[in-house]
Design a protein around this motif. Structure first.
Motif, PDB file in Angstrom:
ATOM      1  N   ASN A 134      61.133  49.720  39.315  1.00  0.00           N
ATOM      2  CA  ASN A 134      60.439  50.994  39.070  1.00  0.00           C
ATOM      3  C   ASN A 134      58.958  50.918  39.449  1.00  0.00           C
ATOM      4  O   ASN A 134      58.142  51.680  38.932  1.00  0.00           O
ATOM      5  N   GLN A 135      58.615  50.007  40.348  1.00  0.00           N
ATOM      6  CA  GLN A 135      57.243  49.901  40.839  1.00  0.00           C
ATOM      7  C   GLN A 135      57.244  49.999  42.363  1.00  0.00           C
ATOM      8  O   GLN A 135      58.178  49.556  43.028  1.00  0.00           O
ATOM      9  N   ARG A 136      56.179  50.577  42.880  1.00  0.00           N
ATOM     10  CA  ARG A 136      55.989  50.562  44.329  1.00  0.00           C
ATOM     11  C   ARG A 136      55.427  49.202  44.731  1.00  0.00           C
ATOM     12  O   ARG A 136      54.389  48.782  44.223  1.00  0.00           O
ATOM     13  N   LEU A 137      56.098  48.520  45.629  1.00  0.00           N
ATOM     14  CA  LEU A 137      55.616  47.217  46.068  1.00  0.00           C
ATOM     15  C   LEU A 137      54.406  47.391  46.983  1.00  0.00           C
ATOM     16  O   LEU A 137      54.400  48.273  47.853  1.00  0.00           O
ATOM     17  N   PRO A 138      53.373  46.577  46.815  1.00  0.00           N
ATOM     18  CA  PRO A 138      52.252  46.602  47.773  1.00  0.00           C
ATOM     19  C   PRO A 138      52.738  46.285  49.175  1.00  0.00           C
ATOM     20  O   PRO A 138      53.782  45.670  49.375  1.00  0.00           O
ATOM     21  N   MET A 355      59.820  55.100  50.445  1.00  0.00           N
ATOM     22  CA  MET A 355      59.574  53.654  50.379  1.00  0.00           C
ATOM     23  C   MET A 355      59.735  53.136  48.955  1.00  0.00           C
ATOM     24  O   MET A 355      60.242  52.028  48.735  1.00  0.00           O
ATOM     25  N   TYR A 356      59.322  53.951  47.953  1.00  0.00           N
ATOM     26  CA  TYR A 356      59.495  53.548  46.555  1.00  0.00           C
ATOM     27  C   TYR A 356      60.982  53.410  46.205  1.00  0.00           C
ATOM     28  O   TYR A 356      61.399  52.435  45.572  1.00  0.00           O
ATOM     29  N   ILE A 357      61.805  54.377  46.644  1.00  0.00           N
ATOM     30  CA  ILE A 357      63.246  54.308  46.360  1.00  0.00           C
ATOM     31  C   ILE A 357      63.878  53.133  47.096  1.00  0.00           C
ATOM     32  O   ILE A 357      64.723  52.410  46.551  1.00  0.00           O
ATOM     33  N   TRP A 358      63.457  52.909  48.334  1.00  0.00           N
ATOM     34  CA  TRP A 358      63.995  51.773  49.082  1.00  0.00           C
ATOM     35  C   TRP A 358      63.574  50.441  48.463  1.00  0.00           C
ATOM     36  O   TRP A 358      64.306  49.455  48.564  1.00  0.00           O
ATOM     37  N   ASP A 359      62.394  50.388  47.876  1.00  0.00           N
ATOM     38  CA  ASP A 359      61.984  49.159  47.172  1.00  0.00           C
ATOM     39  C   ASP A 359      62.997  48.807  46.093  1.00  0.00           C
ATOM     40  O   ASP A 359      63.412  47.643  45.964  1.00  0.00           O
ATOM     41  N   PHE A 407      58.361  67.970  48.224  1.00  0.00           N
ATOM     42  CA  PHE A 407      57.175  68.144  47.368  1.00  0.00           C
ATOM     43  C   PHE A 407      57.202  67.234  46.141  1.00  0.00           C
ATOM     44  O   PHE A 407      56.254  67.262  45.344  1.00  0.00           O
ATOM     45  N   LEU A 408      58.224  66.471  45.969  1.00  0.00           N
ATOM     46  CA  LEU A 408      58.302  65.576  44.817  1.00  0.00           C
ATOM     47  C   LEU A 408      57.421  64.356  45.036  1.00  0.00           C
ATOM     48  O   LEU A 408      57.187  63.930  46.164  1.00  0.00           O
ATOM     49  N   THR A 409      56.933  63.774  43.938  1.00  0.00           N
ATOM     50  CA  THR A 409      56.000  62.651  44.003  1.00  0.00           C
ATOM     51  C   THR A 409      56.641  61.390  43.421  1.00  0.00           C
ATOM     52  O   THR A 409      57.645  61.441  42.704  1.00  0.00           O
ATOM     53  N   VAL A 410      55.999  60.270  43.734  1.00  0.00           N
ATOM     54  CA  VAL A 410      56.475  58.990  43.219  1.00  0.00           C
ATOM     55  C   VAL A 410      56.360  58.948  41.707  1.00  0.00           C
ATOM     56  O   VAL A 410      57.265  58.457  40.997  1.00  0.00           O
ATOM     57  N   GLU A 411      55.279  59.471  41.164  1.00  0.00           N
ATOM     58  CA  GLU A 411      55.054  59.406  39.721  1.00  0.00           C
ATOM     59  C   GLU A 411      56.131  60.146  38.946  1.00  0.00           C
ATOM     60  O   GLU A 411      56.552  59.696  37.864  1.00  0.00           O
ATOM     61  N   SER A 412      56.585  61.292  39.486  1.00  0.00           N
ATOM     62  CA  SER A 412      57.631  62.041  38.785  1.00  0.00           C
ATOM     63  C   SER A 412      58.939  61.257  38.758  1.00  0.00           C
ATOM     64  O   SER A 412      59.637  61.210  37.737  1.00  0.00           O
ATOM     65  N   PHE A 413      59.280  60.597  39.878  1.00  0.00           N
ATOM     66  CA  PHE A 413      60.477  59.751  39.894  1.00  0.00           C
ATOM     67  C   PHE A 413      60.325  58.572  38.932  1.00  0.00           C
ATOM     68  O   PHE A 413      61.267  58.221  38.208  1.00  0.00           O
ATOM     69  N   GLN A 414      59.158  57.949  38.936  1.00  0.00           N
ATOM     70  CA  GLN A 414      58.944  56.799  38.061  1.00  0.00           C
ATOM     71  C   GLN A 414      59.075  57.194  36.587  1.00  0.00           C
ATOM     72  O   GLN A 414      59.655  56.453  35.782  1.00  0.00           O
ATOM     73  N   TYR A 415      58.538  58.351  36.231  1.00  0.00           N
ATOM     74  CA  TYR A 415      58.585  58.786  34.837  1.00  0.00           C
ATOM     75  C   TYR A 415      60.027  58.998  34.379  1.00  0.00           C
ATOM     76  O   TYR A 415      60.446  58.496  33.326  1.00  0.00           O
TER      77      TYR A 415
END
Length: 702
Positions: A134-138, A355-359, A407-415
């Motif tokens: 549930n984190q975006r990898l650097p 990229m966050y989902i693929w991580d 229009f969806l953001t990474v933060e909304s998915f993470q939450y």
């Protein structure tokens, strides 16, 4: 692996930890646990085990000591040491270098650098990335992590071999069409144009993508063109490589090989429902996936699920399942998310979200039961609830999902993921995939306060004014200059010492050569004197023999003259004639030679020999006796022995030349050297030749 360098704070931490008593205590306990297993398994030495058995023994021993206090103390020591050294280095940089970044940013940057170096050094630690759920990898960690999980050594080897053997075979017959479509995707599609702003001005990105797809199409050996999703799933891999190696390096041979390796591995490791969506399966996996998404959607938002069922029921769009059943809702969800699943969300979400989902998808590839797309699909539909409730037809529902998801953001998915799936997936990834190396997390392990609370106690140098800092910098520069001078002096001293040792060795070698030369000369003179004495003795012996032969010849001549006159005198040593009563044993041989035959021998029946033949045979025997006295053996045998000895000496000389020069020497080879060099080498060859002859003589004596 030899070129991997670790950050300074990590090296200092390692040095302190390995020298601590906590580490030594853990090593002792681990050794005792392994020794106990060896005893129970009736194994004498740990080295007798195979690599797999060693790993199993280490894993069991580590798990055995983990509950103990010694192991927990070591983990606490490791955590505290890492935090302290990292904090001290960041504080030093803030004081001396005046960076733009804040302390937390520098801490994260250095920690990220340390994580990347550890992953490169020990690829097996990739399972520790499960803690990044549930984190975006650097970008730099993502590049290394994706490469480790999508590693395909065989595909890379095939590509490299084909590249070196026949580069033309890497290109597809449809490469022109592939290039045009890649250029259109990266420059004309807004979501990709925002992710690749350099694609319009730098053709290397488009060429890199084209080369990968062209090679993949040539491997398929088909005349059909690539489908759109085969283009789309390459884009996240291209973006991850671009973030790590930048635009200038994306078209290099190494980057191309890595992209091809990852792309082929990704196409092979796609989830089964994605393959069904491409038309490569029977569709059962896709139907099961849709039903799972519908179940999760019902749990997340029952009212939204009912609304979707009602819209599709009113339009009589069904696969025959009863209304409001999971199967019916699954068919509805399948119609809504099928395009997204086909491309694995690529093109329907902004690239950071993709990229966050693929991580999450890639770090879970080593756990077969982990499927992040089910939860993410349900979350995506829930996040679009407000827009979906306004839709009244299935077409509007499907268009809303496909057009509003951008229009969806990474933060909304993470939450939403943290609220609904994190705990379950974390248990699946971490607790069911334990390894022998734990994660150092004092908060989870010991229940102590957060590790950052003691950072206020780091050793920070006293802050000074600009003049003092300038003076400190000058002092550090002077110290560095002095260290460089000292190092140069040490190098110079080492060089001089080596030269002195070399000269001393040369002098010793020359002295030894002179000593050997003098000894050889003395031995040569001694041998020459002995040879001269032996020659003189042989000459004297030969003279005596010749004189004796001359006397015998004169007597023979005298006997011949007497025999010719018919009055041969009887020899002085002949016995008296026998009496008439006894038979005579005296033969002509006895009369001439004066020797009697044995008493019991029969009388000779042979014809008597002439005196000349008798004396000639006698002279031959006398000559042989003289040769034996003078030479020890006959002259013929002496010549043969001398010839054999000369051949042996020549053979030993060739062996000595081979030992010195590496080959037998010829006249041409000797002419290539100067007189002094020839003299030196000849002395060395003579020394080795003499040594071989001495060994041969010693062996003869033994």
């Amino acid at each position: 692996m030899a070129g991997i360098t670790f950050p300074l704070w990590l090296q200092n931490s390692k040095s302190e930890i390995t020298e601590s008593r906590e580490w030594k205590a853990v090593v002792d306990e681990l050794f005792a646990a392994i020794q106990q297993q060896l005893t129970e398994s009736h194994v004498t030495y740990f080295t007798d085990l195979t690599e797999a058995e060693k790993s199993l023994f280490m894993d069991k021993a580590t798990r055995a000591i983990q509950p103990g206090e010694v192991y927990k103390s070591m983990l606490h020591k490791v955590s505290y040491t890492l935090d302290r050294h990292l904090s001290n280095q960041v504080a030093q940089e803030l004081l001396e270098e005046d960076p733009v970044e804040t302390k937390p940013e520098l801490v994260i940057e250095h920690a990220r650098e340390g994580a990347v170096s550890l992953l490169r050094r020990w690829p097996d630690l990739k399972s520790k990335l499960h803690h990044c759920l549930n984190q975006r990898l650097p970008a730099n960690i993502r590049f290394v992590a994706w490469r480790l999980y999508l590693q395909n050594t065989l595909a890379r080897k095939v590509y490299c071999d084909q590249l070196s053997a026949n580069p033309q075979s890497l290109h597809s017959s449809s490469e022109r069409d592939i290039h045009q479509k890649c250029d259109a995707l990266l420059t004309a599609v807004p979501v990709f144009a925002r992710a690749f702003p350099e694609a319009r001005t730098n053709g290397g990105i488009v060429n890199a993508m084209t080369r990968v797809l062209s090679y993949y199409h040539s491997k398929l050996r088909t005349s059909n063109r690539l489908i759109d999703v085969q283009y789309l799933i390459l884009i996240p891999l291209l973006l991850a490589s671009l973030d790590a190696v930048k635009v200038d390096g994306i078209y290099s041979a190494g980057s191309q090989a890595t992209l091809i390796e990852e792309y082929i591995s990704l196409t092979e490791s796609r989830p089964a429902f994605v393959k069904d969506s491409w038309g490569e399966g029977k569709g059962d996996q896709l139907r099961d996936f849709s039903e799972d998404v519908s179940e999760e959607l019902s749990k997340l938002d029952k009212s939204l699920a009912d609304h979707i069922v009602s819209v599709y029921s009113d339009s009589k769009v069904s696969d025959g399942s009863p209304a409001k059943s999971i199967g019916f809702l699954g068919s509805c969800v399948k119609s809504m998310v099928l395009p997204l699943i086909r491309s694995m969300f690529v093109g329907f979400l902004e690239m950071p979200v993709t990229m966050y989902i693929w991580d999450q998808f890639i770090i879970g590839l080593d756990v077969p039961d982990f499927n992040v797309f089910i939860g993410m699909s349900a979350i995506l539909i829930k996040l679009l609830k407000d827009q979906l409730l306004k839709a009244s037809t299935p077409k509007e529902l499907e268009d809303t999902v496909q057009r509003q998801a951008i229009f969806l953001t990474v933060e909304s998915f993470q939450y939403e993921y943290q609220r609904n799936y994190y705990g379950k997936h974390k248990e699946l990834l971490i607790n069911k995939n334990l390894t022998d190396m734990p994660i150092v997390d004092p908060v989870q392990t010991f229940g102590v306060p957060a590790p950052w609370t003691h950072w206020s106690k780091e050793v920070i140098p006293e802050r000074k004014n600009p003049k003092d800092r300038k003076y400190a910098r000058e002092q550090r520069a002077a110290i560095r200059l002095q260290e460089q001078k000292t190092e140069k002096e040490l190098d110079r001293e080492k060089f001089l010492d080596s030269e002195r040792r070399r000269l001393a060795e040369d002098e010793d070698f020359v002295k030894q050569l002179n000593t050997d030369r003098q000894r050889n000369e003395n031995e040569r003179l001694t041998l020459e004197e002995e040879l001269e004495k032996e020659r003189i003795a042989r000459e004297e012996t030969q003279k005596l023999a010749n004189a004796e032969i001359y006397k015998l010849q004169e007597e023979v001549q005298k006997l011949r003259r007497q025999i010719g006159q018919g009055t041969p005198p009887p020899p002085a040593n002949l016995p008296q004639p026998p009496s008439a009563q006894a038979p005579s044993r005296i033969s002509n041989y006895t009369l001439i030679t004066g020797f009697h035959p044995p008493p019991n021998s029969a009388l000779s029946t042979e014809a008597p020999k002439s005196p000349y033949d008798v004396m000639t045979g006698y002279l031959h025997y006398a000559a042989d006796a003289v040769n034996f006295v003078a030479h020890g053996i006959s002259r013929q045998d002496l010549d043969e022995i001398t010839s054999q000895y000369q051949k042996k000496v020549q053979s030993y000389q060739r062996e000595a030349e081979i030992e010195v020069f590496g080959h037998a020497m010829t006249e041409h080879d000797w002419s290539l050297y100067t007189e002094s060099e020839r003299s030196t080498f000849l002395e060395e060859v003579d020394r080795r030749l003499k040594k071989k002859l001495e060994q041969d003589y010693a062996q003869f004596l033994n």
